[in-house]
Design an enzyme around this catalytic site. Structure first.
Site, PDB file in Angstrom:
ATOM      1  N   ALA A   9       1.094  -1.162  -0.259  1.00  0.00           N
ATOM      2  CA  ALA A   9       0.220   0.070  -0.221  1.00  0.00           C
ATOM      3  C   ALA A   9       0.982   1.393  -0.083  1.00  0.00           C
ATOM      4  CB  ALA A   9      -1.054   0.096   1.138  1.00  0.00           C
ATOM      5  N   TYR A  10       2.289   0.884   0.375  1.00  0.00           N
ATOM      6  CA  TYR A  10       2.957   2.236   0.617  1.00  0.00           C
ATOM      7  C   TYR A  10       2.986   2.827  -1.496  1.00  0.00           C
ATOM      8  CZ  TYR A  10       4.598   1.171   4.741  1.00  0.00           C
ATOM      9  OH  TYR A  10       4.789   0.929   6.598  1.00  0.00           O
ATOM     10  N   SER A  11       2.404   3.651  -1.226  1.00  0.00           N
ATOM     11  CA  SER A  11       2.117   4.654  -3.260  1.00  0.00           C
ATOM     12  C   SER A  11       2.067   3.049  -3.524  1.00  0.00           C
ATOM     13  CB  SER A  11       3.996   5.206  -3.283  1.00  0.00           C
ATOM     14  OG  SER A  11       4.466   6.296  -2.582  1.00  0.00           O
TER      15      SER A  11
END
Length: 341
Positions: free
Chosen positions: A61-63
């Site tokens: 989900a990071y970026s």
């Protein structure tokens, strides 16, 4: 660099782990954290390895996958020298199955993470948040498939409550399925809720802790303190994720600054060293926008606070625990002693 056992496993990890949420900046939310590109990330990975920090934590989900892609590029040619931790569970799209930790989502997400990271195995695969819509047995069986196929070596969870984690551990033991060896959780000098239930659980069940946001969203970075407020409009001033009453924050930063002067260490190093002295902590996930910040944070691994300094930080950061913990600790103390490592 100090190396510690990852919870109940036999794996040794560095006491300080480089978090990569700052890699990419591909969404408005993560741009506030940082927008480290591939070249900068490669340099940070090199600096980390030079200082013995060989573990890197990311999440799909990071970026929206950019962090994994950039980390994969940064470790290319040196995969055998690093440990990779990633997570799944947060929303990756608008579809009904693009969020959560169903069997379908876990397996599909792992395959996608492997591709983005450019590797055939993930050392630590963590469920990023508890999914109350999916049976715990289903999650465990999906993780078992990944472990048995050689795509995942160890499993963990993140941001679980005590009963969520205990239920998962009990079912894993009952069915002979992979047991979470670590819980990635928020813990800091101004956020000590972790101690009331999750820390005793970790000690009892031999589940290690990976600490995220150890500096409380940079509030303990030394940039702010009494008579030194965060600049108006800055992330420090506007991000309510780590909303700490000013009187409590400054009570802690006052002592941090005093201990910093006594030891000749930076404020972040002192805050990180306090965490490294706490029970169950296997490692601390640190972030860095540049090499100087990374090197400073990594310096926390090579010194220890003396007992008097720890006691002063304990006192400055102490808060009344939630019920039933205040009752257990204050009226039945002999049968409910505080956790010790």
């Amino acid at each position: 660099m100090e190396y510690r056992r990852l919870g109940g496993s036999g794996l040794k990890i560095p006491a300080l782990v480089l978090g990569t949420a700052t890699f990419g900046g591909g969404t408005e939310f993560f741009r506030k954290w940082g927008d480290t590109d591939s070249n900068e990330a490669t340099s940070l990975v090199s600096v980390a390895l030079e200082h013995g920090c060989n573990m890197f934590d990311t999440a799909d989900a990071y970026s929206l996958g950019q962090s994994e892609e950039i980390l994969g590029a940064a470790i290319r040619g040196r995969r055998d020298k690093v440990l990779i931790a990633t997570k799944t569970g947060m929303a990756m799209g608008d579809g009904p199955n693009d969020i959560g930790t169903s069997r379908e989502k876990i397996i599909r997400s792992c395959e996608a993470s492997l591709r983005r990271l450019g590797t055939d195995v993930i050392d630590l695969y963590q469920l990023h948040a508890f999914d109350a819509q999916t049976p715990v047995e289903e999650m465990l069986h999906a993780l078992d498939v990944l472990v048995r196929s050689g795509k995942v070596r160890y499993v963990g969870v993140s941001n679980y409550s005590g009963w969520h984690l205990m239920k998962m551990l009990a079912l894993a033991d009952r069915h002979g399925l992979p047991r979470p060896v670590v819980h990635q959780a928020y813990y800091s000098l101004v956020g000590r809720d972790f101690e009331w239930e999750l820390m005793p659980l970790g000690l009892d069940q031999d589940v290690g802790t990976l600490v995220w946001s150890p500096l409380a969203g940079a509030k303990l970075s030394g940039k702010i303190g009494r008579n030194r407020p965060a600049p108006a409009g800055s992330r420090l001033a506007t991000d309510a994720t780590w909303d700490v009453p000013e009187d409590r924050l400054y009570k802690v930063t006052d002592v941090l600054e005093t201990v910093s002067a006594e030891t000749g260490r930076s404020v972040p190093q002192v805050a990180l060293a306090w965490l490294l002295s706490r029970p169950t902590v296997s490692g601390i996930v640190i972030g860095a926008r540049n090499a100087a910040q990374l090197v400073d944070n990594l310096g926390a691994s090579d010194f220890q606070l003396d007992p008097a300094q720890v006691a002063r930080l304990d006192e400055a950061s102490a808060v009344t625990p939630a019920y039933p913990y205040w009752h257990q600790r204050r009226t039945f103390t002999k049968r409910n002693p505080p956790p010790v490592g």
